[in-house]
Design a protein around this motif. Sequence first.
Motif, PDB file in Angstrom:
ATOM      1  N   ILE A  17      10.870  -6.205  -0.826  1.00 31.65           N
ATOM      2  CA  ILE A  17      10.305  -6.238  -2.593  1.00 31.65           C
ATOM      3  C   ILE A  17       9.599  -7.921  -2.300  1.00 31.65           C
ATOM      4  O   ILE A  17       8.324  -8.259  -2.596  1.00 31.65           O
ATOM      5  CB  ILE A  17      10.404  -6.516  -3.609  1.00 31.65           C
ATOM      6  CG1 ILE A  17      11.904  -5.287  -3.328  1.00 31.65           C
ATOM      7  CG2 ILE A  17      10.548  -7.641  -4.711  1.00 31.65           C
ATOM      8  CD1 ILE A  17      12.559  -5.161  -4.933  1.00 31.65           C
ATOM      9  N   ILE A  18       9.897  -8.251  -1.084  1.00 28.77           N
ATOM     10  CA  ILE A  18       9.287 -10.119  -0.838  1.00 28.77           C
ATOM     11  C   ILE A  18       8.163  -9.919  -0.005  1.00 28.77           C
ATOM     12  O   ILE A  18       7.210 -10.551   0.349  1.00 28.77           O
ATOM     13  CB  ILE A  18      10.303 -10.764  -0.416  1.00 28.77           C
ATOM     14  CG1 ILE A  18      11.668 -11.314  -1.672  1.00 28.77           C
ATOM     15  CG2 ILE A  18      10.292 -11.858   0.233  1.00 28.77           C
ATOM     16  CD1 ILE A  18      12.504 -11.666  -1.067  1.00 28.77           C
ATOM     17  N   GLY A  19       8.500  -8.967   1.089  1.00 24.23           N
ATOM     18  CA  GLY A  19       7.568  -8.446   2.246  1.00 24.23           C
ATOM     19  C   GLY A  19       6.179  -7.889   1.563  1.00 24.23           C
ATOM     20  O   GLY A  19       5.125  -8.695   1.517  1.00 24.23           O
ATOM     21  N   TRP A  20       6.300  -6.951   0.591  1.00 24.72           N
ATOM     22  CA  TRP A  20       5.253  -6.587  -0.238  1.00 24.72           C
ATOM     23  C   TRP A  20       4.675  -7.546  -1.284  1.00 24.72           C
ATOM     24  O   TRP A  20       3.152  -7.410  -1.165  1.00 24.72           O
ATOM     25  CB  TRP A  20       5.488  -5.395  -1.124  1.00 24.72           C
ATOM     26  CG  TRP A  20       5.744  -3.886  -0.115  1.00 24.72           C
ATOM     27  CD1 TRP A  20       6.578  -3.707  -0.092  1.00 24.72           C
ATOM     28  CD2 TRP A  20       4.716  -3.476  -0.050  1.00 24.72           C
ATOM     29  NE1 TRP A  20       6.547  -2.360   0.958  1.00 24.72           N
ATOM     30  CE2 TRP A  20       5.377  -2.369   1.037  1.00 24.72           C
ATOM     31  CE3 TRP A  20       3.012  -3.787  -0.038  1.00 24.72           C
ATOM     32  CZ2 TRP A  20       4.470  -1.110   1.823  1.00 24.72           C
ATOM     33  CZ3 TRP A  20       2.337  -2.559   1.083  1.00 24.72           C
ATOM     34  CH2 TRP A  20       3.141  -1.709   1.463  1.00 24.72           C
ATOM     35  N   VAL A  21       5.450  -8.543  -1.432  1.00 26.65           N
ATOM     36  CA  VAL A  21       4.653 -10.124  -2.790  1.00 26.65           C
ATOM     37  C   VAL A  21       3.908 -10.631  -1.246  1.00 26.65           C
ATOM     38  O   VAL A  21       2.969 -11.024  -1.640  1.00 26.65           O
ATOM     39  CB  VAL A  21       5.753 -10.345  -3.538  1.00 26.65           C
ATOM     40  CG1 VAL A  21       5.281 -11.852  -4.060  1.00 26.65           C
ATOM     41  CG2 VAL A  21       6.334  -9.793  -4.105  1.00 26.65           C
ATOM     42  N   ILE A  22       4.316 -11.089  -0.323  1.00 27.73           N
ATOM     43  CA  ILE A  22       4.184 -11.457   0.671  1.00 27.73           C
ATOM     44  C   ILE A  22       2.507 -11.335   1.319  1.00 27.73           C
ATOM     45  O   ILE A  22       1.608 -12.082   1.269  1.00 27.73           O
ATOM     46  CB  ILE A  22       4.892 -12.037   1.418  1.00 27.73           C
ATOM     47  CG1 ILE A  22       5.633 -13.053   0.883  1.00 27.73           C
ATOM     48  CG2 ILE A  22       4.249 -12.727   2.889  1.00 27.73           C
ATOM     49  CD1 ILE A  22       7.267 -13.609   2.001  1.00 27.73           C
ATOM     50  N   PHE A  23       2.833  -9.610   1.165  1.00 25.74           N
ATOM     51  CA  PHE A  23       1.392  -9.363   2.205  1.00 25.74           C
ATOM     52  C   PHE A  23       0.051  -9.108   0.842  1.00 25.74           C
ATOM     53  O   PHE A  23      -0.764  -9.247   1.571  1.00 25.74           O
ATOM     54  CB  PHE A  23       2.224  -7.685   2.425  1.00 25.74           C
ATOM     55  CG  PHE A  23       0.948  -6.665   2.729  1.00 25.74           C
ATOM     56  CD1 PHE A  23       0.131  -6.594   3.514  1.00 25.74           C
ATOM     57  CD2 PHE A  23       0.484  -6.293   1.800  1.00 25.74           C
ATOM     58  CE1 PHE A  23      -0.835  -6.413   4.045  1.00 25.74           C
ATOM     59  CE2 PHE A  23      -0.581  -5.096   2.001  1.00 25.74           C
ATOM     60  CZ  PHE A  23      -0.881  -5.505   3.432  1.00 25.74           C
ATOM     61  N   GLY A  24       0.941  -9.184  -0.062  1.00 25.01           N
ATOM     62  CA  GLY A  24      -0.427  -8.899  -0.860  1.00 25.01           C
ATOM     63  C   GLY A  24      -0.949 -10.062  -1.205  1.00 25.01           C
ATOM     64  O   GLY A  24      -1.989 -10.229  -1.359  1.00 25.01           O
ATOM     65  N   ILE A  25      -0.058 -11.312  -1.446  1.00 30.46           N
ATOM     66  CA  ILE A  25      -0.614 -12.555  -1.620  1.00 30.46           C
ATOM     67  C   ILE A  25      -2.028 -13.325  -0.021  1.00 30.46           C
ATOM     68  O   ILE A  25      -2.892 -13.332  -0.915  1.00 30.46           O
ATOM     69  CB  ILE A  25       0.440 -13.894  -2.009  1.00 30.46           C
ATOM     70  CG1 ILE A  25       1.211 -13.329  -2.863  1.00 30.46           C
ATOM     71  CG2 ILE A  25      -0.464 -15.577  -1.789  1.00 30.46           C
ATOM     72  CD1 ILE A  25       2.644 -14.861  -2.573  1.00 30.46           C
ATOM     73  N   ILE A  26      -1.167 -12.863   1.358  1.00 31.65           N
ATOM     74  CA  ILE A  26      -2.012 -12.317   2.577  1.00 31.65           C
ATOM     75  C   ILE A  26      -3.360 -12.095   2.047  1.00 31.65           C
ATOM     76  O   ILE A  26      -4.569 -12.197   2.209  1.00 31.65           O
ATOM     77  CB  ILE A  26      -1.482 -11.746   3.492  1.00 31.65           C
ATOM     78  CG1 ILE A  26       0.064 -12.987   3.869  1.00 31.65           C
ATOM     79  CG2 ILE A  26      -2.620 -11.809   4.429  1.00 31.65           C
ATOM     80  CD1 ILE A  26       0.749 -13.236   4.733  1.00 31.65           C
TER      81      ILE A  26
END
Length: 133
Positions: A17-26
């Motif tokens: 979930i944290i990975g997807w959030v960071i990916f979305g921000i990027i």
Amino acid sequence: MEQYFKHKIRTKSVGEIIGWVIFGIICAIALGLLLGFGIMWLWNWLMPELFGLTTITYWQAIGIFVLAKILFSSFGGGGSSSEGKDKWKKKKEKTNDECKDDFSKWKLYDKFWQEEGEKAYNDYVNKKLTEEE
């Protein structure tokens, strides 16, 4: 749909979930950069030649985009007022009801095709072939 997302989130680990959030921000930052450069490039390519205007910087291009967004559209949703949200909910419910009505008719499709569809299609093909001759 809400239940679907809850189910999908439950099956993911905290790291995912944290990975997807960071990916979305990027991705959002990359999209913003591309949008700014795209607006700047188009402006600097068209406006000086067509209207004799000066060229603009990246930040001026972002400012033009934000100003156009404010002037010509809303920032999504039904607005901040409860009236707008109520209208959006009613429209969504109406659309869902219409979809349910349309979808319920599809259960008859297979039966129709078996009884009449293939014959009607073959008749149509024969008619078109005789018209060509």
